[in-house]
Design an enzyme around this catalytic site. Structure first.
Site, mmCIF file in Angstrom:
data_model
loop_
_atom_site.group_PDB
_atom_site.id
_atom_site.type_symbol
_atom_site.label_atom_id
_atom_site.label_comp_id
_atom_site.label_asym_id
_atom_site.label_seq_id
_atom_site.Cartn_x
_atom_site.Cartn_y
_atom_site.Cartn_z
ATOM 1 C CB CYS A 150 4.104 15.538 -33.557
ATOM 2 S SG CYS A 150 5.482 15.022 -34.585
ATOM 3 C CG HIS A 183 5.121 20.368 -35.053
ATOM 4 N ND1 HIS A 183 5.579 20.380 -33.619
ATOM 5 C CD2 HIS A 183 5.496 18.976 -35.661
ATOM 6 C CE1 HIS A 183 6.402 19.318 -33.423
ATOM 7 N NE2 HIS A 183 6.378 18.310 -34.617
ATOM 8 C CD GLU A 196 4.409 22.953 -32.246
ATOM 9 O OE1 GLU A 196 5.713 22.842 -32.722
ATOM 10 O OE2 GLU A 196 3.304 22.750 -32.617
#
Length: 395
Positions: free
Chosen positions: A284, A369, A371
């Protein structure tokens, strides 16, 4: 109690107030995720922003401290269509309305969020004010126009940790110096995913040391790194490359975060000083900073990418990953030196650059992202790629 949203272009929305009855201001953005409102609210990347959720019913499964992505919500305010005054889920610890009031987050509900989202899509994100205090729309519009723009604003050092700490979700003694994780008592619970991964790879101990820059880091990033068998040290955003290298890391991670990447020049310098000396992985804002460190440029998107359902193509494999996004800025692919850097991922919605990898140095990054939290798990492999890069570099 009535609440008003006033946008800088004069558009007004009136609805019902929930959460903390007060006034808030920020850049108004929309998020298209179907679930995960608590993870969204506690993502530090949302600092300085009021979030509109497109899913019409919010709050119905309550909140749980274990689902926090940081110690507190960072959104300035929340806008929804329907806001549930009750919760119904076996994991719920607190009704969402009480949770938002506890953390002083104003919630505006019972407005036409479809009309608001369409307005933002057509005209771009804009500054706005939510208020239960001032009833004069013209006064609120004037306040919205006076809000500092996100362009040119460095928010990374505002949300970053102020001191170094270590994270190990398997260590019950783990405490951060500024208690960033104190509100997540479940972080140290046994992790079957970590146990399974460690068993599969034969990792008995944390064999690799990762230093993670905190520009607004999410808890699940730290969890994902530890699940790959890494010992993680988290450092403040303004930490120099020398101080990081003195910690003798096997790899450096650059986190997500809010604001414009261009003013974060101290991090760009640190990345340039570390390139080629240690493996680097950015997500990001970390991706945008890598782009700048490689000589590229960044620009602001019209209404950003916010949601857990964005299709991204992996150029190397041809596979499409459904990914989680939260960013207002992007790297200009035309500004990247194609002789040195490979463009690895592209967003299929608008063709924006979503990933890059240096052709000779151990550095790669993605805009989205991997995760998730909330979001799909299609991109978890990137953490394994980072571990493999560190192992190869370590020899």
């Amino acid at each position: 109690m009535q609440s008003i949203l006033a946008l800088e272009d004069g558009r007004i929305f009136r609805g019902q107030a929930y959460g903390h009855p007060s006034e808030c201001q920020g850049e108004v953005v929309f998020n298209t995720s179907l679930t995960g409102y608590q993870e969204i609210a506690t993502d530090p990347s949302y600092a300085g922003q009021i979030v509109v959720l497109t899913n019409p019913q919010i709050g119905n499964y309550g909140t749980n401290q274990a689902d926090n992505e940081s110690a507190k919500p960072y959104i300035e305010g929340l806008i929804v269509r329907e806001f549930s005054p009750i919760s119904s889920n076996w994991r719920s610890e607190q009704v969402t309305d009480e949770y938002m009031e506890r953390y002083s987050v104003p919630v505006l509900a019972e407005i036409d969020t479809r009309a608001l989202v369409r307005h933002l899509r057509n005209n771009g994100v804009m500054r706005g004010v939510i208020s239960t205090i001032v009833a004069d729309p013209e006064a609120l519009v004037a306040r919205a126009r006076a809000i500092r723009k996100m362009d040119g604003t460095d928010l990374a050092k505002v949300v970053s940790t102020k001191s170094i700490y270590t994270f190990d979700q398997d260590d019950t003694r783990n405490q951060t110096n500024d208690k960033l994780l104190a509100s997540s008592p479940s972080q140290n619970a046994p992790c079957p995913i970590h146990d399974e991964v460690s068993s599969r790879h034969g990792w008995e101990t944390k064999t690799l040391h990762v230093v993670a820059y905190d520009f607004g880091i999410k808890h699940n990033i730290l969890r994902m790194l530890t699940r790959e068998g890494c010992r993680v040290t988290v450092v403040p955003a303004e930490t120099s490359a020398k101080d990081v290298l003195d910690l003798k890391p096997d790899g450096v991670f650059l986190s997500n975060g809010p604001g414009d990447p261009e003013p974060v020049d101290y991090a760009v310098k640190a990345i340039r000083d570390m390139m080629g000396r240690v493996p680097v992985f950015g997500i990001c804002l970390g991706h945008q900073l890598c782009g700048l460190a490689l000589g590229g440029r960044t620009y602001k998107l019209k209404f950003g990418h916010h949601g857990g359902n964005h299709p991204v193509k992996n150029n190397a494999t041809g596979k499409v990953e459904i990914t989680a996004h939260n960013h207002n800025f992007a790297v200009d692919p035309d500004s990247i030196n194609a002789n040195e850097v490979e463009l690895t991922h592209v967003d299929l919605n608008d063709q924006t650059l979503e990933g890059l990898r240096h052709k000779t140095l151990p550095l790669f990054s993605v805009q989205y992202h991997p995760e998730a939290a909330p979001g799909p798990h299609d991109s978890h492999y990137l953490f394994r790629d980072f571990r493999q890069m560190m192992e190869e570099w370590k020899g």
